[in-house]
Design a protein around this motif. Structure first.
Motif, PDB file in Angstrom:
ATOM      1  N   SER A 144      46.070  26.687  52.496  1.00 48.28           N
ATOM      2  CA  SER A 144      45.178  26.717  53.663  1.00 48.28           C
ATOM      3  C   SER A 144      44.794  28.153  54.004  1.00 48.28           C
ATOM      4  O   SER A 144      43.647  28.424  54.349  1.00 48.28           O
ATOM      5  N   GLU A 148      40.845  27.940  53.350  1.00 50.43           N
ATOM      6  CA  GLU A 148      40.219  27.360  54.541  1.00 50.43           C
ATOM      7  C   GLU A 148      39.758  28.445  55.504  1.00 50.43           C
ATOM      8  O   GLU A 148      40.338  29.533  55.562  1.00 50.43           O
ATOM      9  N   ARG A 153      41.740  25.790  59.572  1.00 55.78           N
ATOM     10  CA  ARG A 153      43.199  25.914  59.737  1.00 55.78           C
ATOM     11  C   ARG A 153      43.613  25.452  61.132  1.00 55.78           C
ATOM     12  O   ARG A 153      44.599  24.740  61.292  1.00 55.78           O
ATOM     13  N   ASN A 156      43.212  21.595  61.433  1.00 54.72           N
ATOM     14  CA  ASN A 156      44.269  20.910  60.673  1.00 54.72           C
ATOM     15  C   ASN A 156      45.618  21.013  61.378  1.00 54.72           C
ATOM     16  O   ASN A 156      46.398  20.062  61.363  1.00 54.72           O
TER      17      ASN A 156
END
Length: 189
Positions: A144, A148, A153, A156
């Motif tokens: 991540s 990302e 991040r 999530n």
């Protein structure tokens, strides 16, 4: 429900134990309580135990040569945590772990873990499975950070750990996500 009941339930969710096996396993754990801001592990010290969090919240972090804190993990109830490299290899810690909240832990020494894994094969299986879960979580965290955006991040993290967002100060959350506090404020709005 006692603390030992909570631990037994946690272990049984992966590897059920008989009453006699549980009695043997339970005697190898000790309880430790720390207040907010107290260190569980400090860089340079030996790490004799791994810890299962009964209650509370802990951050694991490193400090770079410029004095900047880099948070690797937040651990809360029912998480296993330690400086696992230092614990497993019996070398000084390379990171810090301190309590964000008043916290209570079960502590398990390396020699006791090895003993119960040898004597009770189900416990060896339990720790193998937990190590695999931890390794997967670490891989996902690294991926991540590499692939990302900050917004992805953050979103999530909200999906995976909504309770954590309520408990962690914004400054620490920003450090964990690898963003500034100002960026975090923009993400939250």
């Amino acid at each position: 429900m006692t603390q030992y009941d909570l631990l037994r339930q946690h272990i049984a969710s992966i590897c059920p134990l008989s009453d006699s096996e549980w009695d043997y396993v339970a005697q190898h754990f000790t309880i430790r309580k720390l207040r907010k801001h107290q260190f569980l592990v400090q860089k340079g010290e030996m790490v004799p135990c791994e810890f299962w969090i009964i209650k509370g919240l802990v951050k694991t972090y490193a400090i770079d040569c410029d004095g900047k804190e880099h948070i690797l993990q937040f651990a809360m109830e029912e998480y296993w945590t330690s400086d696992f490299h230092a614990f497993q290899n019996q070398v000084p810690a390379c990171m810090y772990m301190d309590c964000i909240e008043d916290s209570e832990f079960f502590c398990l020494k390396l020699e006791d873990r090895e003993k119960i894994c040898h004597e009770i094969p189900a416990m060896a299986n339990f720790f193998r499975i937990k190590a695999n879960y931890g390794y997967i979580a670490l891989q996902q965290r690294i991926m991540s950070l590499l692939t990302e955006t900050a917004e992805e991040r953050y979103n999530n993290l909200i999906k995976k750990l909504p309770r954590l967002i309520q408990r962690v100060p914004k400054k620490l959350l920003a450090s964990y996500l690898g963003v500034t506090r100002e960026t975090l404020s923009r993400l939250k709005s």
